[in-house]
Design a protein around this motif. Sequence first.
Motif, PDB file in Angstrom:
ATOM      1  N   HIS A  77      30.658   1.182  25.988  1.00 21.72           N
ATOM      2  CA  HIS A  77      30.197   1.800  24.744  1.00 21.72           C
ATOM      3  C   HIS A  77      29.033   0.988  24.186  1.00 21.72           C
ATOM      4  CE1 HIS A  77      31.471   3.677  20.613  1.00 21.72           C
ATOM      5  NE2 HIS A  77      30.349   4.168  21.086  1.00 21.72           N
ATOM      6  N   VAL A  78      27.900   1.641  24.017  1.00 21.03           N
ATOM      7  CA  VAL A  78      26.721   1.029  23.408  1.00 21.03           C
ATOM      8  C   VAL A  78      26.523   1.695  22.051  1.00 21.03           C
ATOM      9  CG1 VAL A  78      24.269   0.549  23.666  1.00 21.03           C
ATOM     10  CG2 VAL A  78      25.725   0.716  25.694  1.00 21.03           C
ATOM     11  N   HIS A  79      26.407   0.914  20.998  1.00 18.15           N
ATOM     12  CA  HIS A  79      26.279   1.508  19.671  1.00 18.15           C
ATOM     13  C   HIS A  79      25.566   0.551  18.728  1.00 18.15           C
ATOM     14  CE1 HIS A  79      29.496  -0.978  17.797  1.00 18.15           C
ATOM     15  NE2 HIS A  79      30.005  -0.972  19.017  1.00 18.15           N
ATOM     16  N   GLY A  80      25.128   1.091  17.611  1.00 22.53           N
ATOM     17  CA  GLY A  80      24.491   0.252  16.587  1.00 22.53           C
ATOM     18  C   GLY A  80      23.121  -0.208  17.037  1.00 22.53           C
ATOM     19  N   ASP A  81      22.854  -1.522  16.829  1.00 20.14           N
ATOM     20  CA  ASP A  81      21.470  -1.989  16.942  1.00 20.14           C
ATOM     21  C   ASP A  81      21.209  -3.008  18.065  1.00 20.14           C
ATOM     22  OD1 ASP A  81      22.981  -3.957  15.799  1.00 20.14           O
ATOM     23  OD2 ASP A  81      21.780  -4.164  14.000  1.00 20.14           O
ATOM     24  N   PRO A  82      21.473  -2.856  19.279  1.00 20.21           N
ATOM     25  CA  PRO A  82      22.725  -2.237  19.709  1.00 20.21           C
ATOM     26  C   PRO A  82      23.729  -3.300  20.133  1.00 20.21           C
ATOM     27  CG  PRO A  82      21.136  -2.152  21.508  1.00 20.21           C
ATOM     28  CD  PRO A  82      20.503  -2.936  20.391  1.00 20.21           C
ATOM     29  N   HIS A  83      24.978  -2.872  20.202  1.00 23.74           N
ATOM     30  CA  HIS A  83      26.077  -3.699  20.688  1.00 23.74           C
ATOM     31  C   HIS A  83      26.601  -3.066  21.980  1.00 23.74           C
ATOM     32  CE1 HIS A  83      25.899  -5.476  16.711  1.00 23.74           C
ATOM     33  NE2 HIS A  83      25.968  -4.256  16.214  1.00 23.74           N
ATOM     34  N   TYR A  84      26.859  -3.875  22.956  1.00 31.39           N
ATOM     35  CA  TYR A  84      27.298  -3.395  24.268  1.00 31.39           C
ATOM     36  C   TYR A  84      28.736  -3.852  24.489  1.00 31.39           C
ATOM     37  CZ  TYR A  84      22.218  -3.005  25.031  1.00 31.39           C
ATOM     38  OH  TYR A  84      20.879  -2.705  24.923  1.00 31.39           O
ATOM     39  N   GLN A  85      29.684  -2.915  24.488  1.00 30.06           N
ATOM     40  CA  GLN A  85      31.064  -3.265  24.830  1.00 30.06           C
ATOM     41  C   GLN A  85      31.276  -2.863  26.285  1.00 30.06           C
ATOM     42  OE1 GLN A  85      34.750  -1.224  23.364  1.00 30.06           O
ATOM     43  NE2 GLN A  85      35.155  -3.213  22.418  1.00 30.06           N
ATOM     44  N   THR A  86      31.482  -3.848  27.143  1.00 30.53           N
ATOM     45  CA  THR A  86      31.488  -3.621  28.579  1.00 30.53           C
ATOM     46  C   THR A  86      32.756  -2.896  29.031  1.00 30.53           C
ATOM     47  OG1 THR A  86      32.621  -5.690  29.156  1.00 30.53           O
ATOM     48  CG2 THR A  86      30.231  -5.800  28.813  1.00 30.53           C
TER      49      THR A  86
END
Length: 471
Positions: free
Chosen positions: A197-206
Amino acid sequence: MIQSNAYCGLITDPSGPFQNCHAVVDPRSYFEDCQYDLCELHLNNAALCESLQAYADVCQTAGVQLAPWRNATFCPLACAANSHYEPCAAACPATCVDPTAPYNCSLPCVEGCVCDSGYLLYNDRCVPSQQCGCWHNGQHYPVGSEFWTDNTCSSKCTCPSRGSKVQCFNASCPAGQYCGVQNGKPVCLEHSYGICHVHGDPHYQTFDKVTHNFMGNCTYTLAKVCSNTTSLPYFNVEAKNEHRGSTQVSYVREVVVEVYGQRIVIVKQQMSHVLVRSGTLPVSAAGGAITVSRSGRYIVLETDFSLRVSYDADHSVEVKVPTTYFNLTCGMCGNFNNRRDDEYMMPNGQQAADSNALGESWQVPDSDPSCGVPVPSPPCSDEDEKLYGSDQFCGILTSRPSPFESCHGVINPQDYFDTCLYDLCALNGGQEFLCAALEAYADACQAAGVTLLPWRNATFCRELETACIVS
């Protein structure tokens, strides 16, 4: 002193069950150890039985045959189904693999459980001897068992009867399952997925649930197939980021998916509808192996091998990969191997020092030469951090009650709270950044099947739709 023959005295009793051993193994030290244990443990029956068994074991190892000293009420030895206790059992039990083992055993007898008549030992269970079955490639298989012959689950064999040859035939895993390996053996497993999940500015949750905060505004590899040995279809997912108002952060501007020789681009547009060059949604490509459609506010690309890439045309991207690609991927989304200790893997196989170095290593070579990674924002003040962590801001994610409370037991909100706080500190608390953070957690919850209470309204986090598809 505990000398009664009902206790430790059994060990030294000249007419007791251990009398034949006295001349071979001196019982005095075992008697004294038994007394000590019972005194310390206040006549604990289990301790007594362990002391007697210790002397019995050393006697039998020395070749002494003992009289029975256990019974149904005194130090009974619990045996599994279809077996019974014997004070002097063969040290080499009769098994399905070797039914005659006791007759060729040179070891002294031992006390223990023995399979009942008509039963043989197989995998620590006593089974009817007629269930002992077949041999195949040096392995024994019980009657009625089935097994795959290779790691592709293309051939299966059965053992029809004792002593017979295995019968093999072409087969495959049922619909909805895939061929995997468990405990070194091929098995059919239910399909599951890794989600990045990639979201925001950005944050990558693998895929393996490690979060990277990386603000680069170039084009980066999110996930692609990195193995040269797999026969599975190749795919490559990239995201191009852009600055919006602040050069301190960046957001996903477009998503590129390469699969089946096609290159499909989903681009953010400043308009309230979706444009599709090749027609209105849904559309398909590669003979129907690829479809692009709308699902809620997301544009979703799916393939016939269950790759799913979703982009909300604003800031949120989800890459969903089936378990068949386990340990075959690389990129910002990680290796998909259920390990959290190698989530900084760069293309050269080395671990990056931090998330910035990781992101820069996965920059696509033909990115805009003017792009890069911004200087980190100054830290949030204590006062602002307290404000942004309150229930009026990011705290709504973790507080109880809240619209998100029903999801807490399914997805821990802490990572999303942390990234929300990070964004609001970096961007001075703008509501649009708060909405993006709440939206990211809501999406993850709904993808996990959790129904949330309404959290948007006409004045708070009103939803917009903006996207363009280029295929």
